[in-house]
Write a protein that holds these residues in place. Structure first.
Motif, mmCIF file in Angstrom:
data_model
loop_
_atom_site.group_PDB
_atom_site.id
_atom_site.type_symbol
_atom_site.label_atom_id
_atom_site.label_comp_id
_atom_site.label_asym_id
_atom_site.label_seq_id
_atom_site.Cartn_x
_atom_site.Cartn_y
_atom_site.Cartn_z
ATOM 1 N N VAL A 174 -9.381 6.935 101.878
ATOM 2 C CA VAL A 174 -9.882 8.252 102.262
ATOM 3 C C VAL A 174 -10.031 9.141 101.037
ATOM 4 C CG1 VAL A 174 -9.507 10.218 103.780
ATOM 5 C CG2 VAL A 174 -8.734 7.956 104.464
ATOM 6 N N GLY A 175 -9.073 9.037 100.116
ATOM 7 C CA GLY A 175 -9.159 9.851 98.914
ATOM 8 C C GLY A 175 -10.378 9.531 98.082
ATOM 9 N N LEU A 176 -10.736 8.245 97.986
ATOM 10 C CA LEU A 176 -11.929 7.865 97.242
ATOM 11 C C LEU A 176 -13.187 8.422 97.886
ATOM 12 C CD1 LEU A 176 -11.171 4.122 96.384
ATOM 13 C CD2 LEU A 176 -11.141 6.064 94.826
ATOM 14 N N THR A 177 -13.189 8.547 99.211
ATOM 15 C CA THR A 177 -14.371 9.046 99.909
ATOM 16 C C THR A 177 -14.463 10.562 99.842
ATOM 17 O OG1 THR A 177 -14.177 7.187 101.432
ATOM 18 C CG2 THR A 177 -15.606 8.998 102.093
ATOM 19 N N GLY A 178 -13.334 11.249 100.009
ATOM 20 C CA GLY A 178 -13.386 12.705 100.090
ATOM 21 C C GLY A 178 -13.180 13.441 98.801
ATOM 22 N N ALA A 179 -12.543 12.823 97.816
ATOM 23 C CA ALA A 179 -12.207 13.535 96.586
ATOM 24 C C ALA A 179 -12.989 13.032 95.385
ATOM 25 C CB ALA A 179 -10.706 13.399 96.320
ATOM 26 N N ALA A 180 -14.151 12.421 95.610
ATOM 27 C CA ALA A 180 -14.945 11.868 94.521
ATOM 28 C C ALA A 180 -16.043 12.817 94.083
ATOM 29 C CB ALA A 180 -15.558 10.534 94.947
ATOM 30 N N ALA A 181 -15.874 14.106 94.359
ATOM 31 C CA ALA A 181 -16.942 15.065 94.085
ATOM 32 C C ALA A 181 -17.314 15.103 92.612
ATOM 33 C CB ALA A 181 -16.532 16.457 94.563
ATOM 34 N N ALA A 182 -16.322 15.049 91.718
ATOM 35 C CA ALA A 182 -16.602 15.136 90.283
ATOM 36 C C ALA A 182 -17.400 13.922 89.809
ATOM 37 C CB ALA A 182 -15.294 15.259 89.501
ATOM 38 N N VAL A 183 -17.004 12.721 90.255
ATOM 39 C CA VAL A 183 -17.728 11.515 89.855
ATOM 40 C C VAL A 183 -19.132 11.525 90.450
ATOM 41 C CG1 VAL A 183 -17.751 8.991 90.007
ATOM 42 C CG2 VAL A 183 -15.608 10.195 89.565
ATOM 43 N N GLU A 184 -19.257 11.959 91.673
ATOM 44 C CA GLU A 184 -20.578 12.045 92.293
ATOM 45 C C GLU A 184 -21.471 13.013 91.534
ATOM 46 O OE1 GLU A 184 -18.960 11.188 96.851
ATOM 47 O OE2 GLU A 184 -19.834 13.128 96.320
ATOM 48 N N ALA A 185 -20.870 14.096 91.008
ATOM 49 C CA ALA A 185 -21.654 15.059 90.240
ATOM 50 C C ALA A 185 -22.138 14.458 88.924
ATOM 51 C CB ALA A 185 -20.829 16.310 89.968
ATOM 52 N N VAL A 186 -21.299 13.652 88.261
ATOM 53 C CA VAL A 186 -21.682 13.040 86.983
ATOM 54 C C VAL A 186 -22.880 12.114 87.170
ATOM 55 C CG1 VAL A 186 -20.938 11.457 85.162
ATOM 56 C CG2 VAL A 186 -19.389 13.245 85.968
ATOM 57 N N PHE A 187 -22.876 11.330 88.254
ATOM 58 C CA PHE A 187 -23.932 10.349 88.474
ATOM 59 C C PHE A 187 -24.983 10.821 89.487
ATOM 60 C CE2 PHE A 187 -20.309 7.815 87.005
ATOM 61 C CZ PHE A 187 -20.906 7.074 85.991
ATOM 62 N N ALA A 188 -24.910 12.088 89.894
ATOM 63 C CA ALA A 188 -25.883 12.640 90.853
ATOM 64 C C ALA A 188 -25.977 11.787 92.113
ATOM 65 C CB ALA A 188 -27.259 12.785 90.199
ATOM 66 N N ILE A 189 -24.821 11.470 92.697
ATOM 67 C CA ILE A 189 -24.757 10.655 93.902
ATOM 68 C C ILE A 189 -24.592 11.583 95.106
ATOM 69 C CG2 ILE A 189 -23.440 8.897 95.141
ATOM 70 C CD1 ILE A 189 -22.639 7.772 92.432
ATOM 71 N N PRO A 190 -25.434 11.470 96.116
ATOM 72 C CA PRO A 190 -25.341 12.361 97.286
ATOM 73 C C PRO A 190 -24.261 11.911 98.267
ATOM 74 C CG PRO A 190 -27.184 10.870 97.569
ATOM 75 C CD PRO A 190 -26.598 10.564 96.209
ATOM 76 N N GLY A 191 -23.008 11.973 97.856
ATOM 77 C CA GLY A 191 -21.909 11.510 98.681
ATOM 78 C C GLY A 191 -21.302 12.605 99.530
ATOM 79 N N LEU A 192 -20.352 12.208 100.362
ATOM 80 C CA LEU A 192 -19.747 13.134 101.317
ATOM 81 C C LEU A 192 -18.851 14.155 100.628
ATOM 82 C CD1 LEU A 192 -19.800 13.494 104.384
ATOM 83 C CD2 LEU A 192 -17.740 12.101 104.517
ATOM 84 N N GLY A 193 -18.100 13.732 99.602
ATOM 85 C CA GLY A 193 -17.218 14.659 98.906
ATOM 86 C C GLY A 193 -17.984 15.783 98.248
ATOM 87 N N GLY A 194 -19.031 15.429 97.499
ATOM 88 C CA GLY A 194 -19.839 16.454 96.848
ATOM 89 C C GLY A 194 -20.545 17.353 97.842
ATOM 90 N N THR A 195 -21.004 16.772 98.949
ATOM 91 C CA THR A 195 -21.660 17.574 99.984
ATOM 92 C C THR A 195 -20.695 18.581 100.591
ATOM 93 O OG1 THR A 195 -23.148 15.735 100.505
ATOM 94 C CG2 THR A 195 -22.919 17.457 102.168
ATOM 95 N N ALA A 196 -19.457 18.152 100.844
ATOM 96 C CA ALA A 196 -18.465 19.056 101.426
ATOM 97 C C ALA A 196 -18.108 20.187 100.476
ATOM 98 C CB ALA A 196 -17.208 18.265 101.805
ATOM 99 N N VAL A 197 -17.922 19.873 99.205
ATOM 100 C CA VAL A 197 -17.569 20.913 98.231
ATOM 101 C C VAL A 197 -18.717 21.899 98.064
ATOM 102 C CG1 VAL A 197 -17.034 21.337 95.803
ATOM 103 C CG2 VAL A 197 -15.915 19.472 97.017
ATOM 104 N N ALA A 198 -19.955 21.397 97.972
ATOM 105 C CA ALA A 198 -21.106 22.292 97.852
ATOM 106 C C ALA A 198 -21.241 23.189 99.079
ATOM 107 C CB ALA A 198 -22.382 21.472 97.650
ATOM 108 N N ALA A 199 -21.002 22.617 100.268
ATOM 109 C CA ALA A 199 -21.062 23.414 101.491
ATOM 110 C C ALA A 199 -19.984 24.488 101.502
ATOM 111 C CB ALA A 199 -20.928 22.509 102.714
#
Length: 566
Positions: A240-265
């Motif tokens: 769960v942590g890998l799915t929800g707390a990966a916002a920083a890594v998703e931002a580095v690689f511009a990946i439209p994941g759930l963590g980054g979407t939640a933080v942006a929202a």
């Protein structure tokens, strides 16, 4: 009855978190209408009439509880609403982000398992109760995911061109982000397993199999099977942590994941999208916990119910190795050297200067001495992180021993620290105290899961049935039989989380929710200088190396030796 209690706890925790999310604009004392207009149109001027129209359209005029009630009624019909910012259907956005995150999580877990097995191999090959080493695992666990991601992207994507630098178009796009997420997670799982193996190898069945001439490889396989129930709950939380707390890594690689979407929202106060993301994250957390529970029951078998598990062995802790003392002394020396220098002096003529006699660790983008900021930030960084780890340790042990708190543990783990920071900041305001409370609010969950797993196994030991038959009360059983097998490994787990806690605090500081500039702090040093990593790597390497040294020192401090139960 127990399953019913856990189910009620999960439902209450999920409902409470979603209700608090509905209060986010009121907690943060921010006008959602103004935030939505800025998200849509940038810094264009707004009028009171426009704000009133947006409030009416968003349904905010009747208060947060009415808004939450409308959202729950829509959820009952399968409607998650529409995004306040884009106007898109929330269910479609969340579904797309979910599958991206789940795919990335699966790849990262493959990496994590590989790293964990590599950490276990030395002890499995020796097949002895004493588990040495762990420094490499401590260093890997201390490395920030976003730093690993940046280094991998610069080296393998930009310079060598082996993998895509951004996007999510093919399996090759998942290699670098999976490595960035999986390496630290696997190091934590490996270290926990390495702590559990000495106890397993000290159990009587190992001596019996050795006396019977069993091959060492077969004993090792059975030892892993016996050790897994203590590690699996942490593995479930890691998923769960890998799915929800990966916002920083998703931002580095511009990946439209759930963590980054939640933080942006959350930052845009797009409440329908934020609640949809949280609902999926929490559902994933519950599903992972249920799956882990079933696998643990399968591994432990009827021995748990029959009280036939071996009791926890007594563990002696020997002093830190010479390498641990040397690393600790070097770090203290560097900190003391930095304390003699001015961390706030700005010299724009010396921006991003390489290490020299005047600036041994170089300077940052404002010409400030990196060594000075490293030294002055040490006390604030390490002391705050240590206090948070201590609080999480106490809370994790207390709540882990309460079976009814299992649902709360799952929900707390599914909530990324950044989102917790946004909620807590509304109550405490931006600052170091609010950031510490936010990290502690979610940081106890892995320790509670670890405690619960160890306590359950210890309660299934045969010597507890004998103690109860002799008239021992619950307090005596807890104090003399359960806690001795629980506290040492959980305390070591809490110490291992010192570096990740520091980085969580840094993430909140970077967003303006924690330590405010220009106050020096290790995590802030990392995140402020990361954009200049290619031009001035020393500005990033200094705080990263300090965190790695802390992780290695913790790993080298206190070697465990299982001696059997007295």
């Amino acid at each position: 009855m127990r399953k019913l209690t856990v189910g009620i706890g999960r439902a209450v925790a999920v409902g409470g978190l979603l209700a608090v999310t509905a209060l986010l604009p009121w907690l943060t004392r921010t006008d959602p209408a103004l935030t939505v207009l800025h998200a849509r149109y940038g810094d264009a001027p707004t009028t009171p009439e426009q704000l009133a129209q947006v409030r009416d359209r968003l349904g905010l005029g009747e208060g947060p509880f009415t808004f939450f009630g409308q959202w729950v009624r829509g959820l009952a019909h399968g409607d998650l609403g529409t995004s306040w910012v884009t106007g898109a259907d929330v269910a479609s956005d969340v579904a797309g982000s979910f599958w991206v995150s789940v795919s990335l999580m699966a790849y990262a877990m493959v990496v994590a398992v590989g790293v964990a097995v590599a950490v276990w191999l030395p002890a499995l090959r020796r097949g002895r109760p004493e588990a040495r080493g762990g420094a490499v695992a401590g260093v890997l666990a201390a490395l920030p995911e976003f730093l690993i991601a940046s280094v991998l992207a610069t080296l393998f994507a930009v310079r060598l061109g082996w993998f895509p630098a951004q996007g999510w178009a093919s399996p090759a796009s998942a290699v670098l982000p999976a490595l960035a997420l999986g390496i630290p997670a696997g190091a934590v799982l490996g270290r926990l397993g390495q702590d559990a193996l000495p106890t397993v190898f000290a159990e009587p069945w190992v001596r019996t199999m050795r006396a019977g001439g069993m091959p060492r490889s077969r004993i090792a396989r059975r030892a892993v099977r016996r050790m897994l129930p203590a590690v699996l709950p942490q593995a479930g939380l890691t998923v769960v942590g890998l799915t929800g707390a990966a916002a920083a890594v998703e931002a580095v690689f511009a990946i439209p994941g759930l963590g980054g979407t939640a933080v942006a929202a959350a930052l845009d106060l797009d409440l329908p999208l934020l609640q949809g993301c949280l609902l999926v994250l929490l559902a994933l957390g519950v599903a992972a916990a249920v799956t882990v529970g079933l696998v643990r029951r399968r591994l432990l078998g009827p021995a748990l119910a029959a009280g036939a598990l071996p009791g926890a062995t007594r563990v002696s802790w020997r002093g830190a190795s010479y390498a641990g003392w040397i690393l600790g002394a070097l770090l203290l020396g560097v900190i003391g050297w930095g304390l003699t220098r001015d961390p706030l002096q700005v010299d724009l003529a010396a921006r991003l200067v390489a290490p020299s006699r005047a600036h041994p660790f170089g300077t940052d983008a404002l010409g400030r001495d990196v060594l000075a900021r490293l030294g002055h930030g040490a006390l604030r960084t390490l002391l705050t992180a240590a206090v948070v780890c201590a609080v999480c340790f106490v809370a994790g042990v207390l709540l882990g021993l309460v079976r009814a708190a299992k649902g709360l543990t799952e929900v707390a783990n599914a909530l990324p620290a950044i989102l917790a920071g946004l909620l807590v900041t509304g109550l405490f305001g931006a600052g170091q105290t609010g950031a510490a409370v936010a990290v502690a609010a979610v940081g106890w969950a892995p320790l509670a899961a670890h405690t619960a797993a160890l306590a359950e196994a210890e309660r299934g030991a045969g010597h507890l049935a004998a103690a109860r038959a002799l008239g021992a009360g619950r307090g005596h059983v807890l104090r003399r039989h359960v806690l001795p097998g629980v506290l040492p490994p959980v305390a070591r787990h809490a110490a291992l989380r010192l570096a990740p806690t520091t980085l969580a605090l840094a993430s909140l500081s970077f967003l303006g929710l924690g330590t405010q500039p220009p106050t020096p702090e290790w995590g802030r040093l990392l995140m402020e200088n990361l954009p200049y990593a290619e031009r001035a790597p020393w500005a990033v390497l200094a705080p990263a190396a300090a965190l790695a040294v802390v992780g290695a020192t913790v790993a080298l401090t206190g070697r465990r030796t299982a001696q059997g139960r007295a």
